[in-house]
Design a protein around this motif. Structure first.
Motif, PDB file in Angstrom:
ATOM      1  N   LEU A  76      17.310  -4.643 -57.553  1.00  0.00           N
ATOM      2  CA  LEU A  76      18.207  -5.154 -56.337  1.00  0.00           C
ATOM      3  C   LEU A  76      17.312  -5.194 -55.110  1.00  0.00           C
ATOM      4  CD1 LEU A  76      20.623  -5.793 -54.922  1.00  0.00           C
ATOM      5  CD2 LEU A  76      21.089  -3.241 -54.970  1.00  0.00           C
ATOM      6  N   TRP A  79      15.178  -8.082 -55.220  1.00  0.00           N
ATOM      7  CA  TRP A  79      16.336  -9.343 -54.862  1.00  0.00           C
ATOM      8  C   TRP A  79      16.517  -9.447 -53.456  1.00  0.00           C
ATOM      9  CZ3 TRP A  79      21.184 -10.226 -52.755  1.00  0.00           C
ATOM     10  CH2 TRP A  79      21.572 -11.264 -52.655  1.00  0.00           C
ATOM     11  N   ALA A  83      15.428 -12.395 -50.826  1.00  0.00           N
ATOM     12  CA  ALA A  83      16.366 -13.329 -50.208  1.00  0.00           C
ATOM     13  C   ALA A  83      16.472 -13.012 -48.384  1.00  0.00           C
ATOM     14  CB  ALA A  83      17.820 -12.823 -50.720  1.00  0.00           C
ATOM     15  N   THR A 116      28.038 -16.625 -52.772  1.00  0.00           N
ATOM     16  CA  THR A 116      27.064 -16.589 -53.887  1.00  0.00           C
ATOM     17  C   THR A 116      26.118 -15.627 -54.001  1.00  0.00           C
ATOM     18  OG1 THR A 116      25.662 -18.246 -52.953  1.00  0.00           O
ATOM     19  CG2 THR A 116      27.445 -19.283 -54.457  1.00  0.00           C
ATOM     20  N   GLN A 117      25.649 -15.339 -52.743  1.00  0.00           N
ATOM     21  CA  GLN A 117      24.880 -14.401 -52.693  1.00  0.00           C
ATOM     22  C   GLN A 117      25.343 -12.640 -52.517  1.00  0.00           C
ATOM     23  OE1 GLN A 117      22.360 -15.428 -49.084  1.00  0.00           O
ATOM     24  NE2 GLN A 117      20.681 -15.655 -50.486  1.00  0.00           N
ATOM     25  N   LYS A 119      28.033 -12.144 -54.535  1.00  0.00           N
ATOM     26  CA  LYS A 119      28.137 -12.007 -55.926  1.00  0.00           C
ATOM     27  C   LYS A 119      27.152 -11.717 -56.695  1.00  0.00           C
ATOM     28  CE  LYS A 119      32.387 -15.205 -55.983  1.00  0.00           C
ATOM     29  NZ  LYS A 119      32.599 -16.591 -56.793  1.00  0.00           N
ATOM     30  N   GLU A 120      25.973 -12.509 -56.386  1.00  0.00           N
ATOM     31  CA  GLU A 120      24.661 -11.892 -57.007  1.00  0.00           C
ATOM     32  C   GLU A 120      24.391 -10.407 -56.745  1.00  0.00           C
ATOM     33  OE1 GLU A 120      21.613 -14.533 -55.796  1.00  0.00           O
ATOM     34  OE2 GLU A 120      22.771 -16.229 -56.534  1.00  0.00           O
ATOM     35  N   ALA A 121      24.493 -10.107 -55.436  1.00  0.00           N
ATOM     36  CA  ALA A 121      24.143  -8.453 -55.122  1.00  0.00           C
ATOM     37  C   ALA A 121      25.163  -7.628 -55.930  1.00  0.00           C
ATOM     38  CB  ALA A 121      24.197  -8.212 -53.757  1.00  0.00           C
ATOM     39  N   GLU A 123      26.435  -7.916 -58.912  1.00  0.00           N
ATOM     40  CA  GLU A 123      26.031  -7.746 -60.339  1.00  0.00           C
ATOM     41  C   GLU A 123      25.068  -6.638 -60.605  1.00  0.00           C
ATOM     42  OE1 GLU A 123      24.550 -11.425 -61.565  1.00  0.00           O
ATOM     43  OE2 GLU A 123      26.271 -12.553 -61.434  1.00  0.00           O
TER      44      GLU A 123
END
Length: 551
Positions: A76, A79, A83, A116-117, A119-121, A123
């Motif tokens: 994370l 990521w 980002a 969308t970001q 949601k990615e975080a 996960e």
């Protein structure tokens, strides 16, 4: 893990600030009090779809912010850094603002971000198991996904799907070449003829503007020569040429300057004009020297422009686009040549098939190993959850033809009692049994998942008594290694929490709101007693509640 949640003007919640601890946190409250509001609000902070109707009546907007400690989550952190949301203090704040009109904005560590970001975080952070999650287990696809998740094979399953699609595309390309060979031959012959016509123009095809300019110059060369000579005559060679007149004027000015030297600036300007005229005359003589009558070149350009206009009309493009069009035709010819090479297409299809088989067989191996382990683990859990003698048998059934999901279908077969043959979940398990089996599977998955926080929204519905005690023990055990938040109506589960939150409705000035409160030891006894005895709480009920909490 989740350390803080702030909710403002969301549905029945006006304002609430909640701190969370590690281990098992339970959330209780009377039916209709809004226990699921917390989970729904958190889901919005994690990127779920929002509507204007979630904003509290009379408020302009709702705002939810969730703060997480992310130490120990290097993936994370990487990521976030990539980002542009990196944090220096080991925290991550996800914030969502929903306007009353329905528009919403999202933020990661204070910076605007698309959903969308978020949601990615999410996960990396937590899993939410809704109260109807067990119904999804009735679908074969969900059962396959559960097994792949337990096996840690999601990425491999995705690769198998990609390999299958690549094989199908190669197969379709070969079939089309075999079926439509004549049509493609006709197309190729037409394109070859068009390219040959365009190639006949050579390099001139890309020189449209230059050719037009040269043609215009040759077509008007007489006019240009006459004009050049007339200008030279008027500026320098005629009886009243400008250069002669300027020379006389300069001499007179020199005489005047001997009387008044303030005319020096005028003299400088006039001398500059004389020099410019001389330079202009020199340039005109040089230009005229390069102008030649060349009827043969003019005729050649006439023919070339005529050919270019003809081909432009034929292909319905502008003349300057012919060079790019030739490139398109040549690319298409290369595609047709490749698609008509049946041997190459067959080899490509065979290579794609071999890749799919290799990937799919590896996935099958992973699934077989995971199926045995997951079946054993869930069966043990079923026995703990008052399904003694019950078993879960995960079967891999070979498919009749290769599929995007692999070489087998996955089936969860269950026997809820000794002596009963295993059967499909949908036909064998009752609602309560299915709920317990689902909980066993979910906790098994949680043991291999990488997320640090797990949320269970009333997955214990439909059970009670000793089964409820078993569920509480299992969730408490899970809380030893993960942060677990459980929304429950069972006192046996509530008593196992290390932290206890209660949701209650309250009326104030005609408005109804939900309040979420962290309970101390005394209030926990009262709440568990309420869950045990309903509206009428007796001393015996309180004693029972205290014993449950102490146990």
């Amino acid at each position: 893990m989740l350390v803080h949640l702030s909710i403002r003007n969301y549905l029945l919640v006006e304002s609430v600030e909640l701190d969370f601890a590690s281990g098992l946190t339970v959330l209780t409250g009377e039916t209709g009090a809004g226990k699921s509001i917390l989970v729904d609000a958190l889901a919005l902070a994690l990127g779920d779809r929002a509507e204007g109707g979630v904003v509290r009546s009379g408020a302009p907007r709702a705002e939810i912010a969730a703060e997480f400690m992310i130490e120990g989550l290097p993936a994370l952190a990487g990521w976030l850094d990539e980002a542009g949301f990196a944090s220096d203090d080991g925290t991550l704040i996800l914030r969502r603002v929903i306007e009353a009109g329905g528009r919403s904005r999202a933020f990661i560590n204070g910076s605007a971000a698309p959903l969308t970001q978020l949601k990615e975080a999410a996960e990396f952070l937590l899993d939410i198991h809704g109260q109807h999650a067990h119904h999804a287990l009735l679908r074969p696809q969900a059962q396959r996904e559960v097994l792949d998740a337990y096996a840690g094979a999601q990425a491999h399953a995705t690769a198998v799907g990609a390999a299958w699609h690549a094989w199908q595309a190669a197969r379709q390309q070969r079939l089309e070449a075999e079926t439509h060979g004549q049509a493609r031959q006709i197309e190729r012959e037409g394109l070859q003829l068009a390219v040959e016509e365009l190639n006949a123009l050579g390099d001139d095809l890309a020189r449209w503007n230059e050719i037009q300019t040269e043609h215009a110059r040759l077509a008007h060369v007489t006019t240009l020569l006459e004009g050049s000579h007339a200008l030279i005559e008027g500026l320098d060679e005629g009886e009243s040429a400008v250069s002669s007149q300027l020379g006389e004027m300069s001499a007179r000015l020199d005489t005047m300057q001997t009387v008044d030297d303030s005319l020096g600036e005028v003299a400088t300007l006039l001398n500059a004009a004389i020099a410019d005229i001389a330079e202009a005359v020199h340039a005109l003589r040089r230009y005229a020297g390069h102008l030649n009558l060349d009827p043969e070149r003019l005729a050649e350009l006439d023919r070339l422009l005529g050919d270019m206009h003809r081909l432009a009309r034929k292909h319905r493009v502008q003349p300057e686009a012919l060079a790019a069009l030739r490139g398109q035709f040549q690319s298409r010819l290369a595609e047709l040549a490749a698609s008509d090479d049946l041997d190459a297409l067959q080899a490509k299809e065979e290579a794609a098939w071999a890749q799919y088989q290799s990937d799919a067989k590896q996935l099958t191996t992973q699934r077989r190993k995971a199926a045995a382990a997951l079946s054993k683990q869930v069966t043990t859990a079923m026995h703990e959850l008052a399904l003694a003698g019950g078993t879960l048998d995960i079967q891999l059934q070979p498919v009749s033809e290769p599929r995007a999901h692999g070489l087998e279908d996955v089936s969860f077969l269950v026997s809820s009692h000794p002596g009963l043959p295993p059967g499909p979940l949908a036909k064998v398990a009752s609602g309560g049994e299915l709920s317990r089996i689902s909980l066993a599977i979910q906790t098994a998955l949680s043991g291999v998942a990488g997320v640090p926080t797990l949320i269970f929204d009333e997955v214990d519905v439909g059970i009670g008594g000793s089964v409820a005690e078993a569920v509480g023990r299992r969730l408490a055990k899970l809380g030893e290694t993960r942060q677990v938040l459980v929304i429950t109506h069972l006192p046996q589960v509530a008593a196992r929490g290390a932290q206890h939150l209660r949701v209650a409705k309250q009326a104030n000035g005609g408005f109804v709101s939900s309040n979420i409160e962290l309970l101390d030891a005394d209030k926990r006894v009262e709440e568990v007693a309420r869950m045990l005895g309903g509206l009428k709480i007796t001393a015996t009920t309180r004693q029972h509640a205290a014993e449950m909490l102490a146990g």
